[in-house]
Design a protein around this motif. Sequence first.
Motif, PDB file in Angstrom:
ATOM      1  N   LEU A 124       0.861  -1.191   0.000  1.00 31.18           N
ATOM      2  CA  LEU A 124       0.000   0.000   0.000  1.00 31.18           C
ATOM      3  C   LEU A 124       0.888   1.229   0.000  1.00 31.18           C
ATOM      4  N   ASP A 125       0.678   2.057  -1.018  1.00 30.98           N
ATOM      5  CA  ASP A 125       1.599   3.166  -1.290  1.00 30.98           C
ATOM      6  C   ASP A 125       0.789   4.248  -2.003  1.00 30.98           C
ATOM      7  N   LEU A 143       1.798  -2.615   4.804  1.00 30.06           N
ATOM      8  CA  LEU A 143       1.828  -1.175   5.073  1.00 30.06           C
ATOM      9  C   LEU A 143       2.993  -0.877   6.008  1.00 30.06           C
ATOM     10  N   TYR A 163      -0.483  -0.396  -4.629  1.00 30.46           N
ATOM     11  CA  TYR A 163      -1.822   0.169  -4.776  1.00 30.46           C
ATOM     12  C   TYR A 163      -1.988   1.366  -3.865  1.00 30.46           C
ATOM     13  N   SER A 164      -2.757   2.324  -4.377  1.00 31.21           N
ATOM     14  CA  SER A 164      -3.056   3.535  -3.615  1.00 31.21           C
ATOM     15  C   SER A 164      -4.544   3.575  -3.306  1.00 31.21           C
ATOM     16  N   GLY A 166      -5.780   6.586  -2.603  1.00 29.98           N
ATOM     17  CA  GLY A 166      -6.104   7.984  -2.874  1.00 29.98           C
ATOM     18  C   GLY A 166      -4.849   8.820  -2.829  1.00 29.98           C
ATOM     19  N   ARG A 168      -3.848  11.413  -0.986  1.00 29.75           N
ATOM     20  CA  ARG A 168      -3.295  11.954   0.261  1.00 29.75           C
ATOM     21  C   ARG A 168      -2.655  10.830   1.063  1.00 29.75           C
ATOM     22  N   LEU A 170      -2.340   8.844   4.207  1.00 29.36           N
ATOM     23  CA  LEU A 170      -3.219   8.583   5.353  1.00 29.36           C
ATOM     24  C   LEU A 170      -2.440   7.874   6.443  1.00 29.36           C
ATOM     25  N   HIS A 171      -3.033   7.800   7.620  1.00 34.64           N
ATOM     26  CA  HIS A 171      -2.492   6.930   8.656  1.00 34.64           C
ATOM     27  C   HIS A 171      -2.720   5.477   8.225  1.00 34.64           C
TER      28      HIS A 171
END
Length: 189
Positions: A124-125, A143, A163-164, A166, A168, A170-171
Amino acid sequence: MLRFAILGHKATTSPDFSLNDMPGGAGRMDVLCRCINSSFFLSHDLRRNTECYLILEGAEPHKTLRFSGETIRSLNPDERSAGALIKKGLSTPAEPEFRKAADGIAIRSGGLAELLQEFSFAVLDENGKDIRDAETLPENFILSDHMNFTEDEEALLKDLPRYSVGPRVLHADHTITVILNEFDRRERS
Ligand SMILES: C[S@@+](CC[C@H](N)C(=O)[O-])C[C@H]1O[C@@H](n2cnc3c(N)ncnc32)[C@H](O)[C@@H]1O
């Protein structure tokens, strides 16, 4: 089965941390507690088809804790509850194979390299491919905690899909919530 693995760069591998000082003395264990909660909690229910792996890198040897939604007990939605279960997990000696520490909790020695041999993960990126454009969703996700992946970790992760959720940053726990929401939406449609 959905799996989330979170790298805890500073997280202690000892059970002797204080539930009153998880952000400090325990090496941002609070972040990892929130990731456990995001992986499992629905309102008044738990997601049973999810596992959450905490890779604890705050001391050598690294240790990995596995939480299984199917069998976990005594998890309440506050951070201290997750912290107490982490302490319970860490109280069991870690060997190279996963060993049960309590219902739904297992521990072993080893970290990222070992886990990558077991499952095919997606990273997750925020710069990865938009998860909404993915025709099929991966089921295993890695993550980082509050820090960036280290150079050594990036080297291990370099060939994995990214995969993103979005644009921004995020935490980590919020990212898990968004991913699970994507699964929920696709399941419903
Ligand atoms: C707080 S971030 C880590 C530090 C972050 N790189 C920074 O610059 O502050 C926590 C983790 O959540 C995941 N993450 C955050 N935002 C994301 C996004 N928009 N899409 C996918 N993953 C995200 C990444 O795995 C990231 O390493």
